[in-house]
Design a protein around this motif. Structure first.
Motif, PDB file in Angstrom:
ATOM      1  N   LEU A  59       0.866  -1.082   0.068  1.00  0.00           N
ATOM      2  CA  LEU A  59       0.044   0.024   0.076  1.00  0.00           C
ATOM      3  C   LEU A  59       0.822   1.313   0.040  1.00  0.00           C
ATOM      4  CD1 LEU A  59      -2.780  -1.223   2.403  1.00  0.00           C
ATOM      5  CD2 LEU A  59      -2.761  -1.328  -0.075  1.00  0.00           C
ATOM      6  N   GLY A  60       2.073   1.227   0.289  1.00  0.00           N
ATOM      7  CA  GLY A  60       3.182   2.635   0.106  1.00  0.00           C
ATOM      8  C   GLY A  60       3.774   2.658  -1.105  1.00  0.00           C
ATOM      9  N   SER A  61       3.496   1.757  -2.144  1.00  0.00           N
ATOM     10  CA  SER A  61       4.316   2.012  -3.346  1.00  0.00           C
ATOM     11  C   SER A  61       3.364   2.035  -4.556  1.00  0.00           C
ATOM     12  CB  SER A  61       4.948   0.622  -3.694  1.00  0.00           C
ATOM     13  OG  SER A  61       3.829  -0.316  -3.935  1.00  0.00           O
ATOM     14  N   GLY A  62       2.231   2.982  -4.697  1.00  0.00           N
ATOM     15  CA  GLY A  62       1.237   3.266  -5.467  1.00  0.00           C
ATOM     16  C   GLY A  62       1.897   4.227  -6.445  1.00  0.00           C
ATOM     17  N   SER A  63       1.559   4.120  -7.718  1.00  0.00           N
ATOM     18  CA  SER A  63       1.739   4.963  -8.846  1.00  0.00           C
ATOM     19  C   SER A  63       0.437   5.466  -9.312  1.00  0.00           C
ATOM     20  CB  SER A  63       2.486   4.079  -9.956  1.00  0.00           C
ATOM     21  OG  SER A  63       3.922   3.685  -9.453  1.00  0.00           O
ATOM     22  N   PRO A  64       0.371   6.908  -9.385  1.00  0.00           N
ATOM     23  CA  PRO A  64      -0.886   7.424  -9.555  1.00  0.00           C
ATOM     24  C   PRO A  64      -1.050   7.293 -11.345  1.00  0.00           C
ATOM     25  CG  PRO A  64       0.842   9.294  -9.375  1.00  0.00           C
ATOM     26  CD  PRO A  64       1.244   7.737  -9.114  1.00  0.00           C
ATOM     27  N   MET A  65      -2.168   7.080 -11.876  1.00  0.00           N
ATOM     28  CA  MET A  65      -2.310   6.751 -13.195  1.00  0.00           C
ATOM     29  C   MET A  65      -3.638   7.664 -13.585  1.00  0.00           C
ATOM     30  SD  MET A  65      -0.104   4.399 -13.360  1.00  0.00           S
ATOM     31  CE  MET A  65      -0.035   3.178 -14.800  1.00  0.00           C
ATOM     32  N   VAL A  66      -3.590   7.606 -15.318  1.00  0.00           N
ATOM     33  CA  VAL A  66      -4.819   8.166 -15.753  1.00  0.00           C
ATOM     34  C   VAL A  66      -5.239   7.214 -16.697  1.00  0.00           C
ATOM     35  CG1 VAL A  66      -5.388   9.966 -17.466  1.00  0.00           C
ATOM     36  CG2 VAL A  66      -3.817  10.532 -15.657  1.00  0.00           C
ATOM     37  N   ARG A  67      -6.400   6.902 -16.562  1.00  0.00           N
ATOM     38  CA  ARG A  67      -7.106   6.040 -17.572  1.00  0.00           C
ATOM     39  C   ARG A  67      -7.793   6.204 -19.016  1.00  0.00           C
ATOM     40  NH1 ARG A  67     -12.263   3.037 -15.306  1.00  0.00           N
ATOM     41  NH2 ARG A  67     -13.175   5.168 -16.428  1.00  0.00           N
ATOM     42  N   LEU A  68      -7.357   5.653 -19.962  1.00  0.00           N
ATOM     43  CA  LEU A  68      -7.936   5.807 -21.217  1.00  0.00           C
ATOM     44  C   LEU A  68      -8.874   4.753 -21.745  1.00  0.00           C
ATOM     45  CD1 LEU A  68      -8.149   7.983 -23.619  1.00  0.00           C
ATOM     46  CD2 LEU A  68      -5.891   6.902 -24.436  1.00  0.00           C
ATOM     47  N   ARG A  69      -9.821   4.997 -21.846  1.00  0.00           N
ATOM     48  CA  ARG A  69     -10.845   3.853 -22.112  1.00  0.00           C
ATOM     49  C   ARG A  69     -11.678   3.938 -23.617  1.00  0.00           C
ATOM     50  NH1 ARG A  69     -16.393   3.307 -21.800  1.00  0.00           N
ATOM     51  NH2 ARG A  69     -16.558   5.284 -20.753  1.00  0.00           N
TER      52      ARG A  69
END
Length: 87
Positions: A59-69
């Motif tokens: 839980l301390g290693s997240g990478s913020p992402m943007v989703r394209l669908r």
């Protein structure tokens, strides 16, 4: 998630995301069905790492992402929000 989202509060700046994608030739057409209705989500997503010793989410290693669908077939692409300059 470290850093502040640029745009309105914690929402993705969809216009800035589209501009970043278009500058790289991404998001014009779906790579699976060639559909042209690609949607950028207004929500950020987090990709979590996995702990090597037990396979549990880190839980301390997240990478913020943007989703394209793709609105036609549902194919999803993720892009690192920090690299896109959105965080």
């Amino acid at each position: 998630m470290r850093g502040q989202a640029r745009g309105s509060g914690t929402d993705v700046d969809v216009q800035a995301a589209r501009k970043w994608l278009q500058a790289r030739g991404v998001g014009q057409a779906c790579p699976v069905c060639s559909g042209t209705d690609m949607k950028v989500s207004k929500d950020f997503f987090v990709a979590l790492g996995i702990q090597a010793q037990n396979g549990a989410p880190d839980l301390g290693s997240g990478s913020p992402m943007v989703r394209l669908r793709c609105a036609s077939c549902g194919h999803i692409l993720f892009f690192h929000a920090r690299q896109m300059g959105l965080i």
